[in-house]
Design a protein around this motif. Structure first.
Motif, mmCIF file in Angstrom:
data_model
loop_
_atom_site.group_PDB
_atom_site.id
_atom_site.type_symbol
_atom_site.label_atom_id
_atom_site.label_comp_id
_atom_site.label_asym_id
_atom_site.label_seq_id
_atom_site.Cartn_x
_atom_site.Cartn_y
_atom_site.Cartn_z
ATOM 1 N N GLU A 77 0.833 -1.202 0.000
ATOM 2 C CA GLU A 77 0.000 0.000 0.000
ATOM 3 C C GLU A 77 0.868 1.252 0.000
ATOM 4 N N GLY A 78 0.446 2.197 -0.807
ATOM 5 C CA GLY A 78 1.187 3.445 -0.951
ATOM 6 C C GLY A 78 2.285 3.370 -1.998
ATOM 7 N N ARG A 79 2.600 2.173 -2.493
ATOM 8 C CA ARG A 79 3.676 2.017 -3.470
ATOM 9 C C ARG A 79 3.238 1.280 -4.719
ATOM 10 N N GLY A 80 2.149 0.546 -4.653
ATOM 11 C CA GLY A 80 1.712 -0.227 -5.810
ATOM 12 C C GLY A 80 2.418 -1.567 -5.872
ATOM 13 N N HIS A 81 2.633 -2.061 -7.087
ATOM 14 C CA HIS A 81 3.322 -3.343 -7.266
ATOM 15 C C HIS A 81 4.828 -3.146 -7.088
ATOM 16 N N VAL A 82 5.420 -3.987 -6.262
ATOM 17 C CA VAL A 82 6.863 -3.914 -5.994
ATOM 18 C C VAL A 82 7.474 -5.248 -6.362
ATOM 19 N N LYS A 83 8.536 -5.209 -7.173
ATOM 20 C CA LYS A 83 9.267 -6.414 -7.567
ATOM 21 C C LYS A 83 10.548 -6.473 -6.739
ATOM 22 N N PHE A 84 10.827 -7.634 -6.133
ATOM 23 C CA PHE A 84 12.063 -7.818 -5.370
ATOM 24 C C PHE A 84 12.493 -9.273 -5.472
ATOM 25 N N PHE A 85 13.728 -9.519 -5.088
ATOM 26 C CA PHE A 85 14.309 -10.854 -5.138
ATOM 27 C C PHE A 85 14.638 -11.320 -3.726
ATOM 28 N N ALA A 86 14.578 -12.623 -3.529
ATOM 29 C CA ALA A 86 14.994 -13.234 -2.267
ATOM 30 C C ALA A 86 15.706 -14.544 -2.598
ATOM 31 N N HIS A 87 16.673 -14.892 -1.780
ATOM 32 C CA HIS A 87 17.400 -16.154 -1.941
ATOM 33 C C HIS A 87 16.828 -17.164 -0.952
#
Length: 168
Positions: free
Chosen positions: A148-158
């Motif tokens: 919320e407040g940022r929209g769609h967020v793409k990130f990576f995790a190992h």
């Protein structure tokens, strides 16, 4: 002295040469010349290549050891290539996290709970610059989430393989 009579044992940190010596002869003299690379930023000293010469009373045998030569790698590295090929074949698969897991590296978000989130397997990171590394979290997974407040967020995790299930 024949190079076939020498026994060479290599490990990740040392190389040992053991030579049988006949009775009533002088033991061989081992001379080594090694090249090192020093990384000032990381403060690491790395062995690049090493040449070992074994001098006995009647001959000299020379053996060159090189870190970039795959023929000198341990036998366990060749056995794990099947595992690597199997993991590389799963790249692009959809996965679902099955364990309670939180990450804290998404910018401007205090924590993200990955439990039951779906993602895409992007990379198997056990090889770096052509050399095998011991990654304790070898699977790189891409997640896209609504914050919320940022929209769609793409990130990576190992992740480890026991932390997720394949959906495909």
């Amino acid at each position: 002295m024949n190079i076939m009579n020498m026994m060479m044992t290599t490990s990740s940190s040392t190389t040992t040469l053991a030579m049988p010596s006949p009775i009533n002869t002088r033991p061989p003299h081992i001379v080594s010349s090694c090249n090192y690379n020093y990384n000032r930023r990381k403060g690491l000293l790395r062995l690049i290549s090493c040449e070992v010469a074994v001098k006995s009373n009647n001959s000299t045998t020379s053996l060159e050891l090189d870190n970039n030569n795959p023929s000198l790698e341990s036998a366990s590295a060749s056995g794990s290539s099947d595992e690597e090929a199997e993991a590389e074949a799963k790249i692009g698969s959809r996965i679902k996290v099955k364990v309670p897991l939180k990450v804290y590296h998404v910018p401007r978000v205090p924590e993200v709970d990955l439990t039951a989130m779906e993602g895409v397997l992007k990379q198997y990171v056990v090889n770096w610059k052509g050399k095998r590394i011991s990654a304790n979290l070898p699977y790189k997974v891409q997640f896209i989430t609504q914050i919320e407040g940022r929209g769609h967020v793409k990130f990576f995790a190992h992740l480890k393989e026991d932390e997720f299930d394949y959906l495909d």
